[in-house]
Enzyme design. Structure first.
Site, mmCIF file in Angstrom:
data_model
loop_
_atom_site.group_PDB
_atom_site.id
_atom_site.type_symbol
_atom_site.label_atom_id
_atom_site.label_comp_id
_atom_site.label_asym_id
_atom_site.label_seq_id
_atom_site.Cartn_x
_atom_site.Cartn_y
_atom_site.Cartn_z
ATOM 1 N N GLN A 123 14.182 7.025 7.903
ATOM 2 C CA GLN A 123 13.558 5.962 8.705
ATOM 3 C C GLN A 123 14.165 4.601 8.350
ATOM 4 O O GLN A 123 14.484 3.794 9.236
ATOM 5 C CB GLN A 123 12.052 5.975 8.424
ATOM 6 C CG GLN A 123 11.298 4.777 8.926
ATOM 7 C CD GLN A 123 9.808 4.921 8.689
ATOM 8 O OE1 GLN A 123 9.162 5.758 9.307
ATOM 9 N NE2 GLN A 123 9.236 4.130 7.808
ATOM 10 N N GLU B 96 -0.905 3.148 -3.587
ATOM 11 C CA GLU B 96 -0.114 2.244 -4.435
ATOM 12 C C GLU B 96 1.297 2.018 -3.897
ATOM 13 O O GLU B 96 1.888 0.961 -4.104
ATOM 14 C CB GLU B 96 -0.004 2.817 -5.860
ATOM 15 C CG GLU B 96 -1.307 2.811 -6.635
ATOM 16 C CD GLU B 96 -1.765 1.394 -6.984
ATOM 17 O OE1 GLU B 96 -0.911 0.524 -7.213
ATOM 18 O OE2 GLU B 96 -2.985 1.170 -7.008
ATOM 19 N N LYS C 277 10.857 6.012 0.334
ATOM 20 C CA LYS C 277 10.225 7.328 0.505
ATOM 21 C C LYS C 277 10.618 7.921 1.867
ATOM 22 O O LYS C 277 10.856 9.111 1.993
ATOM 23 C CB LYS C 277 8.708 7.149 0.393
ATOM 24 C CG LYS C 277 7.862 8.140 1.124
ATOM 25 C CD LYS C 277 7.496 9.266 0.247
ATOM 26 C CE LYS C 277 6.666 10.351 0.866
ATOM 27 N NZ LYS C 277 6.091 10.159 2.166
ATOM 28 N N ASP C 278 10.679 7.043 2.886
ATOM 29 C CA ASP C 278 11.104 7.474 4.228
ATOM 30 C C ASP C 278 12.542 6.991 4.433
ATOM 31 O O ASP C 278 12.792 6.077 5.217
ATOM 32 C CB ASP C 278 10.146 6.886 5.266
ATOM 33 C CG ASP C 278 8.730 7.366 5.046
ATOM 34 O OD1 ASP C 278 8.429 8.499 5.432
ATOM 35 O OD2 ASP C 278 7.932 6.620 4.441
ATOM 36 N N HIS D 239 2.248 1.752 -0.722
ATOM 37 C CA HIS D 239 2.163 0.662 0.255
ATOM 38 C C HIS D 239 1.966 -0.679 -0.469
ATOM 39 O O HIS D 239 2.578 -1.687 -0.103
ATOM 40 C CB HIS D 239 0.958 0.863 1.187
ATOM 41 C CG HIS D 239 1.014 2.088 2.045
ATOM 42 N ND1 HIS D 239 0.156 3.143 1.881
ATOM 43 C CD2 HIS D 239 1.811 2.414 3.094
ATOM 44 C CE1 HIS D 239 0.403 4.071 2.781
ATOM 45 N NE2 HIS D 239 1.421 3.658 3.535
HETATM 46 P P1 AMP Z 1 3.333 4.858 6.364
HETATM 47 O O1 AMP Z 1 1.997 4.196 6.380
HETATM 48 O O2 AMP Z 1 3.328 6.204 5.738
HETATM 49 O O3 AMP Z 1 4.039 4.780 7.676
HETATM 50 O O4 AMP Z 1 4.202 3.988 5.361
HETATM 51 C C1 AMP Z 1 4.323 2.599 5.505
HETATM 52 C C2 AMP Z 1 5.425 2.110 4.617
HETATM 53 O O5 AMP Z 1 5.120 2.450 3.254
HETATM 54 C C3 AMP Z 1 6.766 2.778 4.949
HETATM 55 O O6 AMP Z 1 7.795 1.809 4.846
HETATM 56 C C4 AMP Z 1 6.877 3.827 3.881
HETATM 57 O O7 AMP Z 1 8.204 4.182 3.588
HETATM 58 C C5 AMP Z 1 6.225 3.133 2.709
HETATM 59 N N1 AMP Z 1 5.779 4.112 1.715
HETATM 60 C C6 AMP Z 1 5.063 5.232 1.946
HETATM 61 N N2 AMP Z 1 4.904 5.923 0.806
HETATM 62 C C7 AMP Z 1 5.552 5.221 -0.157
HETATM 63 C C8 AMP Z 1 5.764 5.428 -1.566
HETATM 64 N N3 AMP Z 1 5.279 6.500 -2.205
HETATM 65 N N4 AMP Z 1 6.478 4.500 -2.242
HETATM 66 C C9 AMP Z 1 6.980 3.410 -1.599
HETATM 67 N N5 AMP Z 1 6.812 3.174 -0.291
HETATM 68 C C10 AMP Z 1 6.112 4.060 0.421
#
Ligand code: AMP
Length: 279
Positions: free
Chosen positions: A153, A35, A149-150, A37
């Site tokens: 980054q 959710e 969350k990141d 993403h």
């Molecule tokens: P990742 O696939 O983990 O690299 O994440 C892809 C994008 O989704 C990054 O910009 C993350 O910061 C964002 N993201 C991951 N988890 C969450 C979350 N719980 N809430 C909001 N955005 C998120």
């Protein structure tokens, strides 16, 4: 929604959109979508005419080969989750296309990458900065969406976009959490049932420390109590738990409007991260 793996095909499609005067958003992901993403996708859809979601498990940002090998890869499920959201393209290139033989370039954002996760994951943010630069240039998007969350980054990406004059607006979106407070993460899938039940202790301890620090309590004591609570809940290790400035990531020893708490901790062989604003 069309899945595209080839850069030339993506570029043609984006050029056609541009010629029609349409705006383009990109949401970079490593797949195993949840959710969190999907909230970025919804924000992208609301802001632009066209939305590209990228799906690429970037080998360069994994300092630990086991972590890369164990990272969930669920493209079919991801595509099914995206299908109803009305996005235009799922861009899922092969690693050999992103990093062809002879690839030598590295994007490094100094200082911001040296602390927090960067101090514990050598090379991680070089990998992130390099792939995000490439994805922004490959898609040519007007707006790129990333999760808070990141947080570290996100600051690194804001910096590189400005420093390299990449013509894209970077938008940060709030962290989505499970009902019990655990920040949604693709890594949560790897938690055993028992560890999943313990994992919300990370956010709970951070929230408790934030209350104390906000009320002008002693920062070191609050962080030490939070560490104790996280370990007592069943985490194996607290990698870091720190109060820092949200933009510069400089350490802070007292409450300030820009203060944020950052943590990384290990449970059941899974590394979880979280961050919260103090105010
Ligand atoms: P990742 O696939 O983990 O690299 O994440 C892809 C994008 O989704 C990054 O910009 C993350 O910061 C964002 N993201 C991951 N988890 C969450 C979350 N719980 N809430 C909001 N955005 C998120």
């Amino acid at each position: 929604m069309r899945t595209i793996r080839d850069l030339a095909v993506l570029r043609t499609r984006v050029r056609d959109w541009r010629e029609a005067g349409e705006s383009v958003a990109v949401v970079p992901t490593m797949g195993a979508l949840h959710e969190g993403h999907l909230s970025l996708v919804a924000a992208a859809k609301a802001a632009c005419d066209r939305v590209i979601v990228t799906l690429f498990v970037n080998p360069k940002q994994f300092n630990n080969p086991q972590d890369l090998a164990r990272y969930p890869r669920t493209e079919a499920t991801d595509a099914a989750l995206l299908q109803p959201l009305g996005i235009d393209v799922l861009f899922a290139p092969e690693a050999s296309a992103v990093y062809p033989e002879g690839f030598l370039t590295k994007v490094t954002v100094a200082h911001l990458q040296d602390v927090l996760c960067g101090a514990h994951r050598p090379g991680h943010f070089d990998g992130v900065a390099t792939v995000v630069t490439k994805l922004l240039l490959m898609t040519g998007a007007d707006i790129a969406f990333f999760g808070e969350k990141d947080w570290q980054q996100l600051q690194i990406i804001r910096r590189l976009v400005e420093d390299l004059n990449i013509p894209v607006d970077v938008v940060g979106c709030p962290t989505l959490r499970e009902k019990d407070g655990l920040a949604m993460s693709s890594r949560n899938q790897r938690l055993s049932k028992a560890d999943r039940a313990r994992a919300p202790a990370l956010h709970a301890a951070m929230a408790e420390a934030a209350v104390v620090i906000r009320a002008a309590g002693d920062v070191a004591a609050a962080l030490s109590a939070a560490r104790g609570a996280i370990l007592k809940a069943g985490f194996a290790e607290v990698e870091y738990l720190e109060l820092r400035h949200s933009a510069t990531l400089e350490p802070l020893d007292r409450a300030a409007p820009e203060a944020r708490l950052f943590a990384a901790a290990w449970i059941g062989g899974v590394r979880l991260i979280d961050n919260i604003a103090l105010f």
